[in-house]
Design an enzyme around this catalytic site. Structure first.
Site, short mmCIF file in Angstrom:
data_model
loop_
_atom_site.label_atom_id
_atom_site.label_comp_id
_atom_site.label_asym_id
_atom_site.label_seq_id
_atom_site.Cartn_x
_atom_site.Cartn_y
_atom_site.Cartn_z
CB SER B 50 -0.89 0.02 1.23
OG SER B 50 -1.30 1.35 1.50
CD GLU B 51 -0.91 5.75 -2.94
OE1 GLU B 51 -1.70 5.19 -3.71
OE2 GLU B 51 -0.52 6.90 -3.10
CB ALA B 52 -0.35 4.42 3.44
CB THR B 84 5.30 2.85 -0.78
OG1 THR B 84 4.87 4.16 -0.43
CG2 THR B 84 5.20 1.94 0.41
#
Lengths: 285, 257, 285, 257
Positions: B50-52, B84
């Protein structure tokens, strides 16, 4: 503390550690013409755009993610009351990193070939595409940000300002270091001794911190890892009410302007309900 | 015969584009459901990111946000965006990224920011988020959209994320890291890109739709090969898994893609 | 695994988590013409320069800090057998960051006005000073590094390669991500379950890791936080012996070439002595 | 009368340049001893930072390396180089940095890299380390050197770290963040910089040395004011503290600066 016209780094990412209580307070104090810089924030941006506190945003994303579009922002943009300077998440994160490093720009490989490079609202130079002097490739420079204030919400802080964050950090390490002043909102006060026993757990050293505010449920109705889950019921109500200006005004009156402070807000939401949101181990939500 | 909803069909369809051991950006919504389904079927070792900041996530409940704590426990790392989107994505380590869009053009360029004129936009959409970054740098891009004529346009109102830009050679011109869009999945069909022209091409139509249905619902010249197969349907096994993954129907009960 | 002529990111900083055992192995395998990139390493650089394994260094610093100058490096440079491309610590750390981000350069505010900009050994373009397109200021671009291998020493790793680091990270987060292949040397193997219980403690996710080597006392005679202190006696002996070529050749023969592997080296140093170096809680040394 | 060694004298002298609540780069050796002494006397709240990543350190034993674990326990943060040299130093947050050097010129520019010609150097020294960064960006720079004629030169063999470069306006030309050298402390004297020309100026001579001793040991024209005081001596209190800080004499028993 934050004067009208100031620009802010706004911490938290997605549903996580959103400084909602701070956005409420800005609304209650009737701040105006603020500029907010962040990657992707949601309910807090809706509140600040909706209440007329913030008129400029430099952001990558605004919506309530799985729940749907950002209704207030959509209306305010259509009304011409809010201007958004669009970047991508990486671009914004790198702008904060550049600000923290005190260099005027950072290079990225995104944005090129799109309107993200071509179109801008109010920035004289939104980005600069250059030929790399080492490789000859095209590379995109994004201007660094050093806003007047950084607003960051963390789990724990000691008396002197050393802060610990559980779970993901999002863009908050860079964000907390890029602002001229840093305001840390924490769920819990811990003793300095606890910090000095595990210095490698400190995510924000006290030397960056100008002000500390200790409050529970700062992120409600969003979540705070290891402390509480999001309040889905409240979130859905918020999103539904913001579909109309009337609904939003009603929410604004009931939950923000109509309460004296954050504790009165929590009282209104209900402590028993808040308690039911508390995170369970080992999940963190 | 297996019965399925539109969402279930699309999630199953998308899941087939995730291979085992690939690094996948999951996000939320349908792509996440597709990635989780892939992990439960043919791609057990896909690395869900997840980009978070979550890496190698194995959520026990479906997250509503890329930053949702549901992504945390039993992931192998929880860091941040520079990790990320920078160290992983921009460095070319993401195999598959998923994106949705409000508009797409014939080269797979995407608009997720404005409907209407930039100077006085009619509708403000979410914006890029990590979308432009993913479209720039993921090796393969899977696009998921509801099929609507107004969305498959000759000219985007705003180009938020790069597809194949102006066609062959144009991604190279900007030294973009990733390969660009590979597949577009709608509720009518799957499309891919003609290797010569990099323009959208029909790949398969979903059961119940004809080639003409698709042609009636795009505003540019869609390349149609001689042979257009029917898209594979989900299996009962896939549907059962989806209901186990989303027991409260947070995504499965939703209307659109 | 590392072929002759390869270039390496070399992890550890100062006395901390130096991959000494790996430098020994490179010497025993008679590797040649390696290039080493690091900020400031010490005994390991002395070993590689002294044994003729590494002929080029892009570094900021070499010495044994409080103990004194790097004797082997000094001799090899005077003999013309080693070339050093000089950068500062920040410049090197940013070059690793740029490599990890896969951008061709990073901007810094150091080096300008000095010979660090003017003089170079073998790089065609060592740095580039440009006018910032946003602010007009002078800014120095340093070229990013993506070496063939990154060599990093950590405290703990799981079966799949997820690594935890205690204490400072130095430049190892950026360094571990900038190389084309990553070799992780760990003091201890832990179960994947331990990693997945606290994902925010993972400093190097497995997806970056190509090879894992588990060995105790990888850094001896340097230190490894929470595991063991430096061996001052051995360090002083090393520094004294390297004052002459003869002394260094004797050390090389006795402690590196004359032992079969790392365990034989530890045997020679003596397990009882090694045990006496073990870190005490809560100090970590 | 207080008796003291040269090292004790220099450490006490340097410690007076650290003010309370300042952010100080400690490093190792004499500067570290000086910073620790300052914290034990007039600057209890000085924030001692090591470039390896330690912030607000309170070591119970004297570290031998900037990365020494002795810096860790009871520090308030332990991070890395990007933090200390980038977010802290380059951002202008360091009040005082200490540097040593093998050569210094009349503008306080420093050489810590080579003796002899760059193309065939006679002696390889440690190099910059964080020195160039500290000299570029610390608000105030304190330089500590052993006093030797061959070290106070008209022309450096190699300019590693920026002092006042070519004089007034030249640091500004490169937009350097910090203010440049403020004081040079040797075993003979203290020097500061003439505010007009930014050239080195004698500030005080240590007990036992004359102005002429100093002049005999510099190879450039040293500015000498009419009135040159004698440098303050250490107090017994300071000496006692130093011995408590370094009970094994790791630094105190060393020969030179």
């Amino acid at each position: 503390m934050v004067p009208d016209g100031a620009d802010l780094f706004w911490g938290g990412f997605g549903y996580q550690r959103a400084p909602i209580a701070f956005s409420h307070e800005l609304v209650r104090q009737k701040k105006r013409n603020l500029t907010v810089h962040t990657c992707g924030s949601e309910v807090d941006l809706e509140i600040m755009a909706g209440a007329g506190v913030t008129t400029r945003f430099e952001i990558a994303f605004v919506a309530i993610e799985a729940l749907g579009l950002a209704n207030n922002m959509r209306r305010r943009v259509a009304e011409g009351k809010v201007e958004i300077e669009d970047y991508s998440n990486l671009a914004m994160a790198m702008r904060f990193l550049g600000g923290a490093l005190n260099v005027p720009f950072m290079p990225i490989r995104s944005l090129m070939g799109t309107d993200m490079v071509e179109k801008s609202r109010y920035r004289e130079k939104k980005v600069e595409v250059m030929d790399c002097p080492f490789t000859g490739e095209k590379i995109c420079l994004v201007p660094s940000l050093q806003p007047d204030f950084s607003i960051v919400h963390v789990q724990r802080v000691d008396q002197t300002g050393n802060a610990q964050i559980d779970g993901i950090v999002g863009e908050d390490l860079e964000g907390s270091r890029c602002g001229k002043k840093l305001i840390v909102l924490a769920e819990e006060l811990i003793d300095e001794e606890e910090i000095r026993t595990r210095p490698d757990q400190t995510k924000i050293p006290a030397m960056y911190v100008d002000h500390v505010v200790i409050l529970p449920y700062v992120a409600h109705p969003m979540e705070c890892h290891d402390y509480y889950d999001y309040d889905l019921e409240h979130l859905q109500m918020f999103h539904k009410m913001t579909r109309t200006e009337e609904g939003w005004q009603e929410y604004l009156e009931n939950y923000i302007l109509g309460v004296e402070n954050h504790y009165a807000y929590l009282e209104l939401v209900g402590w028993e309900h808040l308690h039911s949101l508390r995170a369970r181990k080992p999940w963190g939500y | 015969m297996v019965t399925y909803s539109k969402i279930e069909f699309l999630a199953a369809c998308a899941s087939r584009h995730v291979n085992d051991r690939e690094n996948v950006f999951g996000g939320t919504g349908l792509p996440l459901l597709a990635a989780l389904l892939a992990k439960e079927t043919h791609a057990a070792n896909a690395n869900l990111i997840s980009e978070a900041g979550f890496i190698d996530a194995k959520p026990r409940n479906v997250p509503l946000s890329v930053a949702d704590s549901r992504y945390y426990y039993r992931s192998s790392a929880a860091i941040g965006l520079i990790e990320t989107l920078g160290f992983i994505l921009q460095a070319g380590r993401i195999d598959v990224g998923f994106l949705g869009a409000a508009q797409i053009d014939e080269y797979g360029n995407l608009n997720t920011t404005y409907i209407g004129d930039y100077d006085s936009p009619k509708v403000r959409l979410p914006g890029s988020g990590g979308g432009n970054d993913i479209a720039s740098s993921a090796k393969r891009l899977i696009i998921m959209m509801t099929h609507d004529k107004r969305k498959f346009v000759k000219e985007l109102d705003h180009r938020t994320s790069p597809g194949h830009l102006e066609g062959p050679g144009s991604r190279e011109k900007w030294s973009l890291v990733g390969g660009g869009p590979e597949v577009v999945i709608t509720d009518m069909c799957q499309m891919d890109f003609d290797p010569e022209t990099l323009r959208i091409r029909l790949a398969s139509v979903h059961p119940g739709y004809s080639v003409q249905d698709v042609l009636d619902n795009v505003m540019f010249d869609l390349i149609v090969p001689d042979d257009v197969p029917v898209t594979e349907e989900p299996t009962q096994h896939q549907i059962d898994i989806m209901h186990r993954l989303d027991p409260n129907g947070i995504y499965l009960s939703k209307g659109g893609g």
